[in-house]
Scaffold this active site. Structure first.
Site, short mmCIF file in Angstrom:
data_model
loop_
_atom_site.label_atom_id
_atom_site.label_comp_id
_atom_site.label_asym_id
_atom_site.label_seq_id
_atom_site.Cartn_x
_atom_site.Cartn_y
_atom_site.Cartn_z
N THR A 100 33.74 71.97 15.91
CA THR A 100 34.16 71.59 14.56
C THR A 100 35.64 71.87 14.46
O THR A 100 36.09 73.01 14.55
CB THR A 100 33.39 72.40 13.50
OG1 THR A 100 32.00 72.13 13.63
CG2 THR A 100 33.85 72.00 12.10
N LYS A 175 31.41 66.20 9.53
CA LYS A 175 31.03 67.61 9.67
C LYS A 175 31.58 68.43 8.51
O LYS A 175 30.94 69.38 8.03
CB LYS A 175 31.53 68.17 11.00
CG LYS A 175 31.17 69.65 11.24
CD LYS A 175 29.66 69.88 11.21
CE LYS A 175 29.31 71.37 11.33
NZ LYS A 175 29.61 71.93 12.65
N LYS A 243 36.47 79.51 9.38
CA LYS A 243 37.38 78.53 10.00
C LYS A 243 37.07 77.13 9.50
O LYS A 243 37.96 76.37 9.11
CB LYS A 243 37.27 78.61 11.52
CG LYS A 243 38.05 77.56 12.29
CD LYS A 243 37.18 76.36 12.70
CE LYS A 243 36.07 76.76 13.67
NZ LYS A 243 35.31 75.56 14.12
#
Length: 290
Positions: A100, A175, A243
């Site tokens: 990701t 995502k 993150k």
């Protein structure tokens, strides 16, 4: 490129990557691996994978290269750094970054790959450690549709919901949508279970009632039992979720979009990490309510 001619290089054998590489081996692919810590790949080597001491050495031995690492800075270093694999790869190599990461970085990798006669797809996943082990990941793919079609059998060995979303960066944008939905959902899951406990109910019995109704979600069904049993081992790390939320907030800001729920979730998870839980699973958010 025929399926039997594919040799896959795999970079990153952590919680997710090891199971994914295992499923590729189980599907009959030739798999070469590299990880910063060789011991994490020992199980794969025992199953027949071939070890390489560097990403640069690895990429010359494969025609499909998959990366599943921690952070965008790791992706950038692997592909675009001074010893980046794009520079040493054979022409025609297909890069598949399943980390990701940033949509803009995915576009940059594709542009650089094209200069070297190579191809690139961004293909982040959802499903956590459970999906990685069982080969039932949801895979969101960005990049050229013809390149996607060439490697679709590889994706099928890793997941059961594989969707080509559009050009480079589209997989990462998808995502981000996934992580936005999960962030607020996890707050609800934790608060629901804590409310059940505080009101004197049996959380296990409550879960049986609500997980199949309109409140149902993957997080409730799969992480709810872990919360109740106080098992906070990571299927997906708190630090990596922070993150992801940071990438999402930055991307939203670039589009002039404010995401209130996501900003609250990120603040809560940052508090959780500051309390020493950065290496716990995302469902450890429950600990803030104790």
């Amino acid at each position: 490129m025929k399926e039997r001619d594919l040799t896959i290089g795999f970079i990153g054998t952590g919680v997710m990557g090891k199971s994914m590489a295992h499923n590729l081996l189980r599907s009959g692919y030739r798999v070469h691996v590299y990880s910063r810590t060789k011991s994490k790949a020992e199980d794969l080597l025992n199953e027949g994978a071939t070890w390489h001491d560097s990403p640069g050495e690895l990429v010359t031995q494969c025609n499909v290269l998959i990366s599943m690492v921690g952070y965008p800075k790791d992706v950038e270093e692997i592909y675009l750094g001074s010893d980046g694999i794009i520079q040493t790869a054979n022409a025609g190599t297909i890069f598949i970054d399943m980390t990701t990461s940033s949509p803009n970085l995915s576009k940059q990798i594709e542009a650089e790959a094209k200069k070297q006669g190579c191809y690139s797809l961004d293909a982040p996943v959802s499903g956590g450690d459970i999906g990685a082990r069982s080969g039932t990941l949801s895979i969101m793919v960005g990049g050229d549709s013809q390149v996607f079609e060439k490697v679709e059998p590889i994706f099928s060995a890793l997941g059961t919901n594989v969707v080509h979303q559009g050009p480079a960066g589209a997989g990462q944008h998808t995502k981000i949508c996934n992580q936005i939905a999960i962030a607020s959902t996890m707050m609800g899951v934790c608060e629901s279970i804590k409310y059940a406990e505080r009101s004197g109910l049996d959380p296990n019995t409550v879960l049986k009632s609500i997980e199949s109704g309109s409140a149902g979600s993957w997080s409730l069904s799969n992480l709810g039992p872990r919360i109740i049993s106080e098992n906070f081992e990571p299927g997906f790390y708190v630090k990596h979720f922070i993150k992801d939320m940071g990438i999402a907030i930055q991307s939203a800001e670039e589009m002039g979009l404010k995401l209130y729920g996501l900003e609250l979730a990120k603040a809560l998870y940052s508090d959780l990490a500051n309390k020493g839980e950065e290496n716990s699973g995302t469902h450890a958010l429950f600990k803030l309510y104790e």
